[in-house]
Enzyme design. Structure first.
Site, PDB file in Angstrom:
ATOM      1  CG  ASN A  44      38.713  26.560  38.758  1.00  0.00           C
ATOM      2  OD1 ASN A  44      38.272  25.872  39.674  1.00  0.00           O
ATOM      3  ND2 ASN A  44      38.186  26.556  37.533  1.00  0.00           N
ATOM      4  CE  LYS A  57      39.721  23.917  35.673  1.00  0.00           C
ATOM      5  NZ  LYS A  57      39.777  23.753  34.240  1.00  0.00           N
ATOM      6  CG  HIS A 107      34.819  27.086  34.723  1.00  0.00           C
ATOM      7  ND1 HIS A 107      34.969  26.056  33.829  1.00  0.00           N
ATOM      8  CD2 HIS A 107      36.062  27.575  34.944  1.00  0.00           C
ATOM      9  CE1 HIS A 107      36.250  25.923  33.531  1.00  0.00           C
ATOM     10  NE2 HIS A 107      36.941  26.836  34.199  1.00  0.00           N
ATOM     11  CD  GLU A 149      36.482  22.757  33.317  1.00  0.00           C
ATOM     12  OE1 GLU A 149      36.428  22.708  34.551  1.00  0.00           O
ATOM     13  OE2 GLU A 149      37.548  22.924  32.682  1.00  0.00           O
ATOM     14  CD  GLU A 206      38.475  30.605  32.749  1.00  0.00           C
ATOM     15  OE1 GLU A 206      39.575  30.534  33.301  1.00  0.00           O
ATOM     16  OE2 GLU A 206      37.571  29.771  32.925  1.00  0.00           O
ATOM     17  N   GLY A 239      42.881  24.199  29.608  1.00  0.00           N
ATOM     18  CA  GLY A 239      43.459  22.871  29.821  1.00  0.00           C
ATOM     19  C   GLY A 239      44.014  22.235  28.559  1.00  0.00           C
ATOM     20  CB  SER A 288      46.827  27.059  28.469  1.00  0.00           C
ATOM     21  OG  SER A 288      46.011  25.916  28.248  1.00  0.00           O
TER      22      SER A 288
HETATM   23  C1  PEP Z   1      40.151  27.266  34.053  1.00  0.00           C
HETATM   24  O1  PEP Z   1      39.540  26.219  33.883  1.00  0.00           O
HETATM   25  O2  PEP Z   1      39.619  28.194  34.687  1.00  0.00           O
HETATM   26  C2  PEP Z   1      41.488  27.375  33.470  1.00  0.00           C
HETATM   27  C3  PEP Z   1      41.915  28.545  33.147  1.00  0.00           C
HETATM   28  O3  PEP Z   1      42.157  26.192  33.288  1.00  0.00           O
HETATM   29  P1  PEP Z   1      43.664  26.014  32.730  1.00  0.00           P
HETATM   30  O4  PEP Z   1      44.511  27.086  33.362  1.00  0.00           O
HETATM   31  O5  PEP Z   1      44.064  24.637  33.163  1.00  0.00           O
HETATM   32  O6  PEP Z   1      43.587  26.162  31.243  1.00  0.00           O
END
Ligand code: PEP
Length: 253
Positions: free
Chosen positions: A9, A11, A96, A98, A168, A174, A214
């Site tokens: 992803n 972003k 997601h 976000e 998630e 992040g 992460s």
């Molecule tokens: C995400 O936003 O889908 C995600 C998993 O981000 P990160 O791997 O940076 O934590």
């Protein structure tokens, strides 16, 4: 047998030239060394058509990070599921955290988006997950179940088969904090149980449930070794070919 998937992803990070360069690099790396799992990259809308033209579609799937909750018409700035599909993309990420938090996407809006994505032949990577506060109150199970009930459990079993779930935990996205493999496995097994309750054991067995938050090359092998973790949705570590490939290679260990 359900699919093992590693999905990126991107972003809002790379400009068009950087995105094309990364897609080419990944395509070359995976042509030279075939992955042991399905690989998907989800990019900003403006990258899709150009990235589609540099990927071997048999090797790497392509997806958008969002689509509109309306079919077509006077919605300035929006991009429909049909438009996404017309670029050559096969997937779209929906739900997601976000999008839910910053753009106030409600379960009802997401339900519409999911229906439009499926009607236009896209597979959906549907994200669910609890906040830190909810985890500390031990509410993670009820949160993820409500997210499924609110936006995807209205689907027929046939349509639900086109959904990939991404668990998630918001506190791990992040932040550098990963759920432990045990924490992740526990809730993945719970999510599969919810799917089994709704659609039956066979559908649940065939549903891919990805972990996101992460995830990196160093922790992916331990996470992916768990029976209910079928791969990862990767944010930060999907922005460099070597980092992303390191996670894909976790399926070779
Ligand atoms: C995400 O936003 O889908 C995600 C998993 O981000 P990160 O791997 O940076 O934590």
């Amino acid at each position: 047998m359900r699919k093992k998937i590693v999905a990126g992803n991107w972003k809002m990070n790379l400009d068009l030239q950087e995105g094309i360069a990364l897609a080419k690099e990944l395509n070359e790396a995976l042509t030279a060394e075939k992955p042991n799992c399905d690989v998907v990259i989800c990019t900003p809308f403006i990258h899709l058509a150009s990235v589609a033209s540099v990927l071997d579609a048999n090797l790497i799937g392509l997806g958008a990070e969002n689509c509109a909750d309306k079919e077509k018409g006077a919605y300035t700035g929006e991009v429909s599921a049909k438009m996404v599909k017309s670029t050559g993309a096969q997937y779209v990420i929906l739900g997601h955290s976000e999008r839910r938090e910053y753009y106030k996407e409600t379960p009802e809006i997401l339900k519409e988006k999911v229906l439009l994505a499926l009607a236009n032949g896209l597979k959906v990577i549907f994200c669910i997950g609890e906040s830190l506060e909810e985890r500390e109150a031990n509410k993670q199970n009820e949160v993820v179940k409500a997210e499924l009930e609110g936006s995807v459990f209205n689907l027929s079993a046939e349509d639900f088969a086109k959904i990939v779930i991404a668990y998630e935990p918001i506190w791990a996205i992040g932040t550098g904090k990963t759920a432990t493999a045990e924490q992740a496995e526990e809730i993945h097994a719970y999510i599969r149980g919810c799917v089994a309750e709704k659609y039956g054991a066979e559908v649940a067995e065939n549903t891919s449930i990805l972990y996101g938050g992460s995830c990196k090359a160093s922790n992916a092998p331990e996470l992916f070794a768990k029976p209910d973790i079928d791969g990862g949705l990767i944010g930060g570590a999907s922005l460099k070919c070597a980092d992303f490939k390191g996670i894909i290679d976790a399926w070779k260990k």
